[in-house]
Design an enzyme around this catalytic site. Structure first.
Site, mmCIF file in Angstrom:
data_model
loop_
_atom_site.group_PDB
_atom_site.id
_atom_site.type_symbol
_atom_site.label_atom_id
_atom_site.label_comp_id
_atom_site.label_asym_id
_atom_site.label_seq_id
_atom_site.Cartn_x
_atom_site.Cartn_y
_atom_site.Cartn_z
ATOM 1 N N GLN A 175 37.679 7.612 17.040
ATOM 2 C CA GLN A 175 38.714 6.698 17.519
ATOM 3 C C GLN A 175 39.406 6.011 16.353
ATOM 4 O OE1 GLN A 175 38.332 3.725 20.981
ATOM 5 N NE2 GLN A 175 37.814 2.474 19.204
ATOM 6 N N LEU A 226 24.918 -0.655 18.479
ATOM 7 C CA LEU A 226 25.287 -1.494 19.609
ATOM 8 C C LEU A 226 26.416 -0.854 20.405
ATOM 9 C CD1 LEU A 226 25.255 -5.123 18.149
ATOM 10 C CD2 LEU A 226 23.630 -4.082 19.720
ATOM 11 N N GLU A 253 33.326 1.269 13.070
ATOM 12 C CA GLU A 253 33.074 2.635 12.612
ATOM 13 C C GLU A 253 32.140 3.398 13.545
ATOM 14 O OE1 GLU A 253 31.703 2.396 8.572
ATOM 15 O OE2 GLU A 253 33.745 2.181 7.788
ATOM 16 N N HIS A 281 31.131 -6.498 18.773
ATOM 17 C CA HIS A 281 32.496 -7.013 18.945
ATOM 18 C C HIS A 281 32.705 -8.298 18.142
ATOM 19 C CE1 HIS A 281 31.948 -4.677 22.799
ATOM 20 N NE2 HIS A 281 33.093 -4.185 22.366
ATOM 21 N N ARG A 336 27.499 0.466 26.629
ATOM 22 C CA ARG A 336 26.803 1.430 27.480
ATOM 23 C C ARG A 336 25.286 1.263 27.411
ATOM 24 N NH1 ARG A 336 30.209 5.698 29.078
ATOM 25 N NH2 ARG A 336 32.264 5.602 28.108
ATOM 26 N N ASP A 385 32.702 4.106 16.617
ATOM 27 C CA ASP A 385 33.643 5.037 17.245
ATOM 28 C C ASP A 385 34.553 5.589 16.144
ATOM 29 O OD1 ASP A 385 32.869 4.632 20.053
ATOM 30 O OD2 ASP A 385 33.639 2.606 19.734
#
Length: 279
Positions: A154, A185, A149, A37, A188, A151
């Site tokens: 998404q 990373l 990237e 993040h 979860r 996800d």
């Protein structure tokens, strides 16, 4: 960094920024923040004069209620991590009343892209993603938004909804951030037991091996089958393992310059996803 919890307070600040000619970047998240993040925030350097990170665990993108309740949360720790970066102006952490008013009944559906890969075994997931992302774009009035990237499906869906709905926001893709053992990373990952975490490193290793064989000209069906079996022998439950185009997520061949290998596999009740380009 200012913690904002209501859309009205956010709107007041954002209006002032736009009047001052500021450029706003946003990083939408569900919290439980990690270095991946922070890489999204960093990617906005030089592209936005103001940066917003949003944290909202979105209930309508979870097709499994248990998964929603088990999703890791920790606003104080997340806020402290963002504060340390010195690069975030606002942490927007609304509760559900600020996002979904009573009687809320609208969904944003990106047809086609939502039915494959993760959409195949998580019905309604991407409708929830598209809906919350659209709302966050409207509430933050961002000029640019960073998405990882990792996800990748998404990312493709967000790009399509922005294009189709003429939303005035640019989408910035950011490469996957990995651990030293190459595991992507993910929030979860914190739910993995020590034994599962050690096994999880087998996921990227198997993908690398499969890609090397594909690039060497071996039969793609055989390579994928071998990789699938390898993951199962390592203790994974494999949901899918597919070669798709990064342009449109359609099935493709190793000779396609846009080809990527996509996987979803679980260790116990922890579902992991990853993807890697062939080129």
């Amino acid at each position: 960094m200012k913690l904002v919890k209501t859309r009205q307070e956010l709107a007041d600040i954002v209006t002032q920024w736009h009047r001052a000619g500021e450029t706003i970047g946003v990083v939408p998240t569900m919290g439980s923040l990690h270095a991946g993040h922070l890489a999204l925030v960093k990617a906005l350097d030089g592209k936005a004069t103001r940066r917003i990170v949003t944290i909202f665990v979105n209930p309508i993108q979870f097709n499994n209620p248990d998964d929603f309740h088990l999703y890791p949360r920790g606003l104080e720790a997340d806020a402290a991590l963002l504060e340390e970066t010195g690069g975030v102006d606002i942490l927007y952490a609304p509760d559900e009343t600020q996002i979904y008013a009573p009687g809320f009944s609208t969904r944003v559906v990106v047809s086609g892209l939502d039915a494959m890969l993760c959409g195949g075994d998580r019905p309604g997931h991407f409708d929830g993603v598209a809906t919350i992302v659209t709302k966050l774009f409207m509430q933050t009035r961002a000029d640019i938004a960073a998405f990882g990237e990792k996800d990748f499906q998404q990312l493709c869906i967000v790009r399509r909804l922005v294009q189709d709905l003429d939303l005035p926001v640019s989408i910035l893709p950011v490469p996957t951030v990995r651990e030293a053992d190459q595991l992507a990373l993910s929030s979860r990952n914190r739910r993995l037991t020590p034994v599962q975490r050690a096994r999880a490193a087998h996921l990227p290793a198997s993908l690398h091996t499969c890609i090397a064989e594909l690039k060497a000209g071996k039969n793609s069906e055989t390579c994928l089958k071998t990789c699938w079996q390898d993951l199962e022998e390592a203790g994974f439950t494999v949901h899918y393992l597919e070669l798709r185009s990064s342009k449109n997520l359609q099935a493709t061949q190793p000779s396609d310059p846009s080809a990527r290998l996509f996987v979803a596999a679980s260790l116990g009740d922890v579902r992991l996803i990853d993807n890697m380009p062939l080129c």
